[in-house]
Design an enzyme around this catalytic site. Structure first.
Site, short mmCIF file in Angstrom:
data_model
loop_
_atom_site.label_atom_id
_atom_site.label_comp_id
_atom_site.label_asym_id
_atom_site.label_seq_id
_atom_site.Cartn_x
_atom_site.Cartn_y
_atom_site.Cartn_z
N ARG A 15 0.92 -1.24 0.19
CA ARG A 15 -0.02 -0.03 0.06
C ARG A 15 0.86 1.26 -0.10
O ARG A 15 0.45 2.47 0.72
CB ARG A 15 -0.95 -0.09 1.13
N ASN A 119 -16.89 -4.13 -4.83
CA ASN A 119 -16.49 -3.21 -3.96
C ASN A 119 -15.68 -2.16 -4.33
O ASN A 119 -15.31 -1.24 -3.33
CB ASN A 119 -15.92 -3.81 -2.95
N ILE A 431 -23.25 6.03 12.65
CA ILE A 431 -23.20 4.76 12.27
C ILE A 431 -22.59 3.49 12.96
O ILE A 431 -22.84 2.23 12.54
CB ILE A 431 -22.92 4.63 10.66
N GLU A 484 -16.17 0.68 18.29
CA GLU A 484 -15.34 -0.43 17.61
C GLU A 484 -14.03 -0.37 17.53
O GLU A 484 -13.08 -0.83 16.55
CB GLU A 484 -16.09 -0.40 15.94
N CYS A 516 -8.24 1.13 1.42
CA CYS A 516 -8.14 -0.30 1.00
C CYS A 516 -8.62 -1.25 2.10
O CYS A 516 -8.94 -0.93 3.17
CB CYS A 516 -6.61 -0.75 0.92
N ASP A 599 -25.38 -4.06 9.69
CA ASP A 599 -24.88 -3.55 8.56
C ASP A 599 -25.03 -4.22 7.39
O ASP A 599 -24.49 -5.30 7.35
CB ASP A 599 -23.60 -2.85 8.76
N HIS A 695 -16.53 10.78 4.10
CA HIS A 695 -15.46 10.38 3.22
C HIS A 695 -14.60 11.61 2.99
O HIS A 695 -13.86 11.39 2.09
CB HIS A 695 -15.78 9.54 2.06
#
Length: 757
Positions: A15, A119, A431, A484, A516, A599, A695
């Site tokens: 990456r 995706n 969310i 989370e 990613c 979700d 985003h």
């Protein structure tokens, strides 16, 4: 037999491009440094293909963010609000992808949607009435020239004008037909510039051809390509399709003056039938996509060779063995998977390994191959170790129709939940995830390496959860989440706690921009070992008197965001996962969690591209799989679900049939278009359209959120509207997250004063 690759990954083995781009966003490196990293991986990609013996190698398949956005910039489809910022070309590009908030101005990002049935996300081009379409970009030419200078002839790749116009959003009175001639003329200029360079081939990607095409669509395509094919000069044109078959236009397509046509023989259910029925011109190259560009299992050489032999017998075409689509959708290489045992690893093939498969197939197809190659390949498909669990199969077989239905009906549940939860008008929530800060990532990594004890890791996460709950209470949110912090990824985390999964170290795949994902691999039958999230949810709930949502990923998304098995049906695999998550739902409820979010971000993702296939091949079992997960809870337990960055307007009835109590979804980039469809379809479920885009690093103002909700209330009843961001906050920074949520709560309070008075 010649070989080709439609496109190649661009993020780097580890990456590298992602990390360099994020450093650029933080102003830690300059533009030249970013380009140096990019150039390194462009060179690696084309030389790897050259060394593997690939004949048709792509250039311009690289992107800093998205190829559709690259095409928009190439042809000057840049809305005025981004040009007005006065930024550099590169920063203007990034402002379209991510938005901009700074001393030059404040603009939202362009809309983002899923790329067909993948995706991967593309940036939606926005065409204004006064947009002057013009070939102004140089990226395509620069990358071709750089490859040629290194001694490698490539086929430049560009998103085709038909697909571009069909995917674009039109701001104003004009539509695609008003821009088609101007855009076509600029593609002709592009071809002329390549002709001047003595370029051999140009690959024009037209994936939209695998969709249901109307008479008007086919007329638009003809209008474009009558001109383009007539002006190709010395450049050979490859019309590349993927993600399905081109049944609506195949018989016409082969009559066009293309030098090559790329067809998908993996997802194209009717592709072989079309060739056998209508033939294929002997003077054209048939780029046969027989190596799967979207999944990681080894190619079955016998099956691929059977297709190739049929093509040889039915046509006199020049056949080129190719990938079914770009390899963008698979990881770089198995070389990085040093911890994966060979008895598993031998079944997989990533991007670099697929190059070898293509080459071996070409040798075998020519009849020059070593028979041992074919025999070794055959042995991979005679069975896999540890893949069958009879108890799981029996449980799936014993599912009853009543297991798919929740009782009582929606209206009775809504009344019971309203009384039990006693939430205010316009309840606020998030969310699920909160920012994954450096200390969270570092501690998780140390725990995985055995350098942090389990007790210490649990204590660390509990402290983060307690701080997160405290922050949400201070901000004033109504329904809280635990943040989370224990999760690396919303799918991989659950896969790690389920039987039947395998995991990789560095099998990263680009989802969008610098985001990613590392999809887990469904190796065998899936079941739950033990409770997964219950202890975290119980602890979070103990820190507050407010309701805390249990946070789960649904079976459809877990399946769609994994590399799936190919030896059992999609339906069976999805139902196995659904039963595992159902067990988790019931355990959460039994431990006092009264709101559970399941979700389904990827519900739309694997929806067949042709409407005739929607129900029988997907929705008829995907929707029941979700209902199976939630059907066993009490009427007072409120079930939420979340969806993002897909076009849902045409499957609204199916979404309502999920029988959730609350659905949150992305709406901030799409100007609330989905709400009109909700109203038209008399959608009964309570909804939380995202009021700001997570985003993007922008912080929405209170006025911006209030104005957005005012628009929502024209389509949604006030007692059914939740206020929330449009997705999880994992990728955002702490400062911007807190500021954004403070404004969200202030906006909700203003709205309550306004609509309750």
């Amino acid at each position: 037999m010649k070989t080709a690759v439609v496109g190649f990954p661009r993020i780097g083995k580890d990456r590298e491009l992602k990390f360099a781009t994020e450093k650029y966003f933080r102003s830690e490196i300059g533009e030249s440094d970013l380009y140096n990293v990019a150039n390194t991986w462009k060179h690696f990609n084309i030389t790897s293909q050259k060394e593997a013996g690939i004949d048709f190698i792509s250039s311009n398949d690289f992107s800093f963010y998205d190829n559709v956005l690259d095409t928009a910039v190439l042809f000057n489809v840049i809305p005025k609000r981004y040009k007005a910022l006065g930024l550099s070309n590169l920063d203007t590009y990034f402002s379209m992808a991510r938005g901009y908030q700074g001393d030059k101005g404040n603009v939202k990002a362009l809309a983002m949607k899923k790329w067909f049935n993948t995706n991967y996300h593309y940036i939606v081009p926005e065409i204004e009435d006064d947009t002057k379409i013009e070939l102004v970009g140089t990226k395509l030419f620069d990358e071709y020239d750089a490859a040629k200078a290194s001694g490698i002839e490539t086929k430049p790749v560009v998103v085709g004008p038909f697909t571009f116009l069909k995917l674009a959003r039109y701001i104003g009175e004009k539509k695609a037909e008003d821009f088609v001639d101007d855009l076509t003329e600029e593609y002709v200029k592009l071809i002329k510039k390549l002709d001047d360079r003595l370029t051999h081939w140009l690959q024009i990607d037209e994936p939209y051809l695998v969709m249901d095409l109307t008479f008007e669509d086919k007329a638009l395509f003809k209008r474009i390509y009558d001109k383009i094919t007539a002006a190709s000069g010395g450049v050979r044109l490859l019309l590349q399709t993927y993600f399905g078959d081109v049944r609506d236009i195949y018989d016409q397509l082969i009559q066009y003056d293309f030098d090559g046509i790329g067809l998908d023989f993996v997802e194209g259910k009717k592709t072989l039938d079309l060739v056998e029925t209508f033939g294929f011109p002997k003077n054209k190259y048939l780029f046969a996509g027989v190596v799967n560009g979207k999944n990681i299992w080894r190619n079955n050489y016998e099956n691929s060779l059977e297709i190739i032999e049929k093509l040889k017998s039915k046509t006199n075409a020049k056949i080129v063995i190719s990938t079914s689509c770009s390899l963008l959708h698979v990881p770089y290489t198995l070389e990085s998977e040093t911890d994966l045992p060979e008895e598993y690893k031998k079944h997989f093939s990533f991007a670099l390994e697929k190059l070898s498969e293509i080459k071996e197939l070409s040798v075998l197809a020519d009849g020059d191959g070593n028979s041992d190659i074919l025999e070794r390949n055959k042995s991979l498909f005679t069975g896999r170790i540890n893949s069958v669990d009879e108890a799981v199969k029996e449980r799936v077989a014993n599912i009853k129709e009543s297991d798919y239905r929740r009782v009582p009906d929606f209206d009775k549940r809504a009344a019971a939940q309203s009384e039990c939860l006693n939430l205010p008008l316009f309840p606020t929530t998030t969310i699920g995830s909160f920012p994954q800060t450096e200390d969270v990532r570092r501690t998780r990594q140390l725990f995985r390496k055995g350098k942090v004890a389990k007790e210490e890791y649990v204590e660390f996460n509990k402290n983060k959860i307690a701080d997160c709950i405290k922050l949400q209470e201070e901000i004033g949110l109504d329904v809280l989440v635990h943040g989370e912090y224990e999760r690396n990824d919303m799918v991989e985390y659950f896969g790690e706690h389920l039987e039947g999964y395998l995991f990789t170290k560095k099998a990263w795949v680009q989802s969008y921009g610098t985001r990613c994902v590392k999809p887990p691999v469904i190796w065998g039958d899936v079941s739950r070992k033990s409770p997964i999230t219950v202890e975290w949810a119980k602890f979070a709930s103990s820190c507050t008197d407010k309701p805390v949502k249990g946070m789960l990923t649904g079976p459809v998304t877990i399946f769609n965001w994994s590399f799936p098995r190919e030896d059992i049906s999609v339906k069976e695999s999805m139902l196995q996962i659904a039963l595992a998550i159902r067990d988790e739902v019931l355990d959460l409820e039994a431990n006092g969690i009264g709101i559970i979010q399941i979700d389904e971000a990827a519900l739309r993702e694997k929806l067949p591209l042709r409407k005739s296939d929607w129900y029988k091949e997907y929705l008829d079992f995907a929707i029941p799989a979700f209902r199976l997960v939630a059907s066993g809870v009490k009427e007072t337990t409120q079930i939420h679900t979340h969806m993002c960055y897909s076009e849902f307007t045409d499957i609204i009835p199916a979404i309502d049939a999920m029988d959730a109590d609350v659905i949150t979804f992305e709406a901030s980039r799409s100007d609330l278009q989905i709400l009109d469809s909700l109203k038209e379809n008399h959608f009964r479920t309570a909804v939380g359209p995202g009021v700001y885009d997570i985003h993007s690093p922008r912080i929405p103002s209170v006025d911006e959120i209030v104005a957005g909700v005012d628009k929502m209330l024209k389509r949604v009843d006030d007692n059914k509207l939740w206020i929330n961001p449009d997705c999880g906050l994992k990728t955002r920074g702490e400062t911007e997250t807190k500021a954004s949520l403070i404004n969200l709560v202030k906006a909700a309070n203003e709205l309550r004063d306004k609509y309750c008075s």
